[in-house]
Design a protein around this motif. Structure first.
Motif, short mmCIF file in Angstrom:
data_model
loop_
_atom_site.label_atom_id
_atom_site.label_comp_id
_atom_site.label_asym_id
_atom_site.label_seq_id
_atom_site.Cartn_x
_atom_site.Cartn_y
_atom_site.Cartn_z
N ASP A 194 0.91 -1.11 -0.07
CA ASP A 194 0.10 -0.03 -0.08
C ASP A 194 1.04 1.21 0.24
OD1 ASP A 194 -2.17 1.42 0.02
OD2 ASP A 194 -2.94 1.20 2.15
N ALA A 195 1.85 1.47 1.04
CA ALA A 195 2.74 2.50 0.90
C ALA A 195 3.52 2.58 -0.43
CB ALA A 195 3.66 2.34 2.25
N ALA A 196 4.05 1.64 -0.79
CA ALA A 196 4.85 1.43 -1.89
C ALA A 196 4.04 1.92 -3.37
CB ALA A 196 5.50 0.09 -2.37
N ALA A 197 2.64 1.39 -3.32
CA ALA A 197 1.87 2.02 -4.48
C ALA A 197 1.72 3.55 -4.49
CB ALA A 197 0.59 1.40 -4.45
N THR A 198 1.66 4.11 -3.23
CA THR A 198 1.63 5.60 -3.02
C THR A 198 2.78 6.06 -3.65
OG1 THR A 198 -0.10 5.19 -1.22
CG2 THR A 198 0.88 7.55 -1.57
N ALA A 199 3.93 5.91 -3.05
CA ALA A 199 5.19 6.43 -3.14
C ALA A 199 5.17 6.41 -4.62
CB ALA A 199 6.18 5.43 -2.51
N LEU A 200 5.19 5.11 -5.50
CA LEU A 200 5.31 5.30 -6.82
C LEU A 200 4.35 5.95 -7.60
CD1 LEU A 200 6.27 1.20 -6.76
CD2 LEU A 200 7.74 3.16 -7.02
N CYS A 201 3.36 5.82 -7.34
CA CYS A 201 2.43 6.79 -7.88
C CYS A 201 2.26 8.35 -7.73
CB CYS A 201 0.69 6.46 -7.54
SG CYS A 201 -0.44 6.97 -8.71
N ASN A 202 2.81 8.52 -6.78
CA ASN A 202 3.43 10.13 -6.59
C ASN A 202 4.48 10.52 -7.56
OD1 ASN A 202 1.75 10.39 -4.27
ND2 ASN A 202 3.29 10.37 -2.71
N MET A 203 5.34 9.50 -8.00
CA MET A 203 6.29 9.56 -9.07
C MET A 203 5.99 9.82 -10.47
SD MET A 203 9.27 7.15 -7.59
CE MET A 203 10.10 7.48 -8.97
N LEU A 204 4.65 9.33 -10.78
CA LEU A 204 4.26 9.25 -12.15
C LEU A 204 3.45 10.16 -12.35
CD1 LEU A 204 4.21 7.16 -14.43
CD2 LEU A 204 2.09 6.16 -13.47
N ARG A 205 4.06 11.33 -13.01
CA ARG A 205 3.40 12.51 -13.39
C ARG A 205 3.32 12.73 -15.20
NH1 ARG A 205 6.44 16.62 -8.91
NH2 ARG A 205 5.37 15.40 -7.09
N SER A 206 4.05 11.70 -15.82
CA SER A 206 3.95 11.92 -17.52
C SER A 206 4.40 10.46 -17.77
CB SER A 206 4.87 12.96 -17.86
OG SER A 206 6.32 12.50 -17.52
N GLU A 207 4.29 10.14 -18.98
CA GLU A 207 4.75 8.79 -19.48
C GLU A 207 6.19 8.46 -19.25
OE1 GLU A 207 3.57 8.24 -23.52
OE2 GLU A 207 1.31 8.23 -23.03
N ALA A 208 6.91 9.70 -19.27
CA ALA A 208 8.49 9.55 -19.14
C ALA A 208 8.73 9.17 -17.94
CB ALA A 208 8.95 10.83 -19.55
N ASP A 209 8.07 9.25 -16.80
CA ASP A 209 8.16 8.99 -15.56
C ASP A 209 8.10 7.47 -15.30
OD1 ASP A 209 8.95 11.42 -14.80
OD2 ASP A 209 6.68 12.00 -14.24
N ILE A 210 7.53 6.70 -16.03
CA ILE A 210 7.48 5.12 -16.09
C ILE A 210 8.66 4.32 -15.91
CG2 ILE A 210 6.57 3.12 -17.10
CD1 ILE A 210 4.33 4.49 -18.28
N ALA A 211 9.76 4.85 -16.45
CA ALA A 211 11.19 4.14 -16.09
C ALA A 211 11.50 4.32 -15.00
CB ALA A 211 12.22 4.82 -17.38
N SER A 212 11.09 5.51 -14.27
CA SER A 212 11.87 5.88 -13.24
C SER A 212 11.32 5.29 -12.03
CB SER A 212 11.73 7.41 -12.80
OG SER A 212 12.74 8.00 -13.71
#
Length: 248
Positions: A194-212
């Motif tokens: 649950d915590a990881a899903a939140t942290a990773l989704c916080n990073m996802l602001r564009s298609e380019a962020d998927i790799a990160s």
């Protein structure tokens, strides 16, 4: 900013199909709304247990309001209830606030407590799912609520217990600092997932962020993250132990 889908109708639950010898039922206690699949109808027992678990969390927050308000990790002492300590630890590993782990924490508490009585038990809590099972299962991944889930995550029989927790900036009422349609995390520990899903989704602001996002997931693998599915618009990616299954 992408438009957020805020419907309170959980129509995705209609696709949950119990196996022979299993029953499906709902448990709602205050803001907690669970869908349960188990080998017997335990709604009254589970409702009583959830009331106790919620009481522990609410009592802690009453005297430690920062636990509910902080968007970053919070230190708790060794005398805190086990569920509080588990949430705080998961949040610290993922660098988010402890309430990012609350749905997974409640789901795991229910699943672990009742699994001796029903070895097959699925607990879904607002899109976060925790399962004990003696057979293979498929957990649907919901990225377009109006069209229904079209892909699921297959889980092998020997892998349980397993958690699949999701975060989205475009579905539901949960806070996300990103703009992704969906990040789903597989782990044995639902608080971590649950915590990881939140942290990773916080990073996802564009298609380019998927790799990160996938790179960060691999770092979190050290703590127990087993796989990640990410979607931004029509672009999807997966890493780790993620077996995608087409759903009808």
């Amino acid at each position: 900013m992408k438009e957020k889908y805020l419907s309170t109708r959980r129509t995705y639950r209609e696709s949950v199909r119990p196996h022979d010898g299993e029953v499906r039922f709902q448990v709602a206690v205050e803001q907690t709304d669970l869908l349960i699949v188990a080998q017997e109808d335990l709604r009254h027992e589970i409702a009583s247990f959830v009331f106790q678990v919620r009481g522990e969390i609410k009592n802690w927050i009453l005297f430690h309001p920062e636990f509910a308000e902080s968007l970053s990790p919070v230190i708790v002492d060794d005398g805190a209830p086990e569920i509080i300590r588990a949430m705080a630890q998961a949040a610290a590993l993922c660098d988010v606030g402890p309430m990012a782990a609350v749905a997974g924490a409640v789901a795991q508490a229910v699943g672990d407590f009742f699994s001796p009585r029903t070895p097959n038990i699925l607990v879904e809590n607002g899109g976060d799912t925790y399962l004990h099972s003696t057979r293979e299962r498929v957990v649907a991944l919901l990225a377009e609520p109006d069209s229904g889930a079209v892909v699921g995550l297959g889980i092998e029989a020997e892998a349980f217990p397993v958690a699949v927790c999701a975060s989205s900036a475009t579905i539901g009422h949960s806070l996300s600092l990103g703009a992704g349609d969906l990040v789903a995390v597989r782990a044995q520990d639902a608080r971590l997932a649950d915590a990881a899903a939140t942290a990773l989704c916080n990073m996802l602001r564009s298609e380019a962020d998927i790799a990160s996002v996938l790179e960060r997931a691999q770092i979190l693998a050290e703590f127990g993250v087993e796989g990640v599915f990410a979607q931004y618009n029509k672009k999807i990616a997966a890493w780790g132990n993620v077996e995608l299954v087409a759903l009808n």
